[in-house]
Design a protein around this motif. Sequence first.
Motif, PDB file in Angstrom:
ATOM      1  N   MET A   1       0.844  -1.183   0.000  1.00 13.09           N
ATOM      2  CA  MET A   1       0.000   0.000   0.000  1.00 13.09           C
ATOM      3  C   MET A   1       0.886   1.241   0.000  1.00 13.09           C
ATOM      4  N   ALA A   2       0.383   2.279  -0.639  1.00 12.50           N
ATOM      5  CA  ALA A   2       1.130   3.526  -0.777  1.00 12.50           C
ATOM      6  C   ALA A   2       1.357   4.194   0.580  1.00 12.50           C
ATOM      7  N   ASP A   3       2.531   4.834   0.719  1.00 13.72           N
ATOM      8  CA  ASP A   3       2.798   5.633   1.906  1.00 13.72           C
ATOM      9  C   ASP A   3       1.993   6.926   1.817  1.00 13.72           C
ATOM     10  N   VAL A   4       1.758   7.544   2.972  1.00 13.01           N
ATOM     11  CA  VAL A   4       1.065   8.824   3.004  1.00 13.01           C
ATOM     12  C   VAL A   4       2.086   9.922   2.725  1.00 13.01           C
ATOM     13  N   LYS A   5       1.826  10.706   1.698  1.00 15.12           N
ATOM     14  CA  LYS A   5       2.721  11.801   1.320  1.00 15.12           C
ATOM     15  C   LYS A   5       2.051  13.117   1.684  1.00 15.12           C
ATOM     16  N   VAL A   6       2.605  13.785   2.694  1.00 13.13           N
ATOM     17  CA  VAL A   6       2.039  15.030   3.216  1.00 13.13           C
ATOM     18  C   VAL A   6       2.713  16.213   2.543  1.00 13.13           C
ATOM     19  N   ARG A   7       1.918  17.142   2.004  1.00 15.52           N
ATOM     20  CA  ARG A   7       2.460  18.379   1.437  1.00 15.52           C
ATOM     21  C   ARG A   7       2.523  19.485   2.480  1.00 15.52           C
ATOM     22  N   LYS A   8       1.498  19.596   3.324  1.00 14.18           N
ATOM     23  CA  LYS A   8       1.515  20.628   4.367  1.00 14.18           C
ATOM     24  C   LYS A   8       0.519  20.279   5.449  1.00 14.18           C
ATOM     25  N   ILE A   9       0.745  20.865   6.617  1.00 14.24           N
ATOM     26  CA  ILE A   9      -0.167  20.743   7.746  1.00 14.24           C
ATOM     27  C   ILE A   9      -0.462  22.150   8.259  1.00 14.24           C
ATOM     28  N   VAL A  10      -1.730  22.416   8.520  1.00 13.02           N
ATOM     29  CA  VAL A  10      -2.173  23.712   9.026  1.00 13.02           C
ATOM     30  C   VAL A  10      -2.925  23.479  10.332  1.00 13.02           C
ATOM     31  N   VAL A  11      -2.579  24.249  11.368  1.00 14.08           N
ATOM     32  CA  VAL A  11      -3.286  24.188  12.649  1.00 14.08           C
ATOM     33  C   VAL A  11      -3.858  25.577  12.923  1.00 14.08           C
ATOM     34  N   SER A  12      -5.135  25.624  13.275  1.00 15.75           N
ATOM     35  CA  SER A  12      -5.732  26.915  13.646  1.00 15.75           C
ATOM     36  C   SER A  12      -6.494  26.774  14.960  1.00 15.75           C
ATOM     37  N   VAL A  13      -6.473  27.854  15.748  1.00 15.24           N
ATOM     38  CA  VAL A  13      -7.160  27.872  17.040  1.00 15.24           C
ATOM     39  C   VAL A  13      -7.960  29.163  17.146  1.00 15.24           C
ATOM     40  N   ASP A  14      -9.256  29.026  17.451  1.00 11.80           N
ATOM     41  CA  ASP A  14     -10.104  30.170  17.780  1.00 11.80           C
ATOM     42  C   ASP A  14     -10.220  30.236  19.297  1.00 11.80           C
ATOM     43  N   GLU A  15     -10.175  31.437  19.841  1.00 15.24           N
ATOM     44  CA  GLU A  15     -10.415  31.642  21.256  1.00 15.24           C
ATOM     45  C   GLU A  15     -11.585  32.602  21.348  1.00 15.24           C
ATOM     46  N   ILE A  16     -12.727  32.110  21.832  1.00 14.87           N
ATOM     47  CA  ILE A  16     -13.965  32.886  21.808  1.00 14.87           C
ATOM     48  C   ILE A  16     -14.294  33.359  23.216  1.00 14.87           C
ATOM     49  N   PHE A  17     -14.389  34.680  23.375  1.00 19.43           N
ATOM     50  CA  PHE A  17     -14.676  35.286  24.673  1.00 19.43           C
ATOM     51  C   PHE A  17     -16.164  35.532  24.867  1.00 19.43           C
ATOM     52  N   HIS A  18     -16.854  35.948  23.802  1.00 17.99           N
ATOM     53  CA  HIS A  18     -18.306  36.146  23.848  1.00 17.99           C
ATOM     54  C   HIS A  18     -18.821  36.272  22.425  1.00 17.99           C
ATOM     55  N   GLU A  19     -20.135  36.186  22.290  1.00 19.01           N
ATOM     56  CA  GLU A  19     -20.786  36.407  20.997  1.00 19.01           C
ATOM     57  C   GLU A  19     -21.892  37.437  21.176  1.00 19.01           C
ATOM     58  N   GLY A  20     -21.571  38.501  21.879  1.00 24.47           N
ATOM     59  CA  GLY A  20     -22.527  39.569  22.108  1.00 24.47           C
ATOM     60  C   GLY A  20     -23.102  39.567  23.506  1.00 24.47           C
TER      61      GLY A  20
END
Length: 194
Positions: A1-20
């Motif tokens: 089986m083929a190996d996994v070839k990764v081009r890029k990894i992106v991590v994002s984090v939202d920090e939510i204090f309030h929504e009004g």
Amino acid sequence: MADVKVRKIVVSVDEIFHEGGPAATVPLKRAAVLAVIENPFAGGYVEEIAPFMDALRPLGLDMAKRLIDALGGDPGVVEGYGKGAIVGAAGELEHAALWHNPGGYAMRELLGDAKAIVPSTKKVGGLGTHLDIPITHVNASYVRSHFDAIEVGINDAPRANEMVVVLAMTTGPRIHARVGGLKASDIKGEDGLR
């Protein structure tokens, strides 16, 4: 089986204090990790694709660890999760389904055998395609306060021969959850639902 070839990894984090409404004492954190990988089945129909799930398992574990680290390093703070995949135009929707097992089980393993099924979504799309990753509570899918979604996408992915695989986690309910239903404090933990 083929190996996994990764081009890029992106991590994002939202920090939510309030929504009004009033600001939360502890902000809600919502994080997603996206990996752009080569789709070994792009360009034609391949009957036997299931073995690629085994190749994806280490990537799933790596991505789940990155998410926990992005949320502070303590798996105990994670209350919600979800997963998904976007397949480039030379692939097919079934290729995205290969992510169900390695992505979901990786998160459940690192979170201490979470009980609830990991909600998922998938689609075929081109560069810049966005996907809404559904979120539910890690131990009981019926906890209404944790029903959420995280929109993800990468401007230069997926290329036609790629897939974007995604994991997402949150540290709690929606910031101003107040529509009733099963509370996290009332989870029985018997079946992953309640």
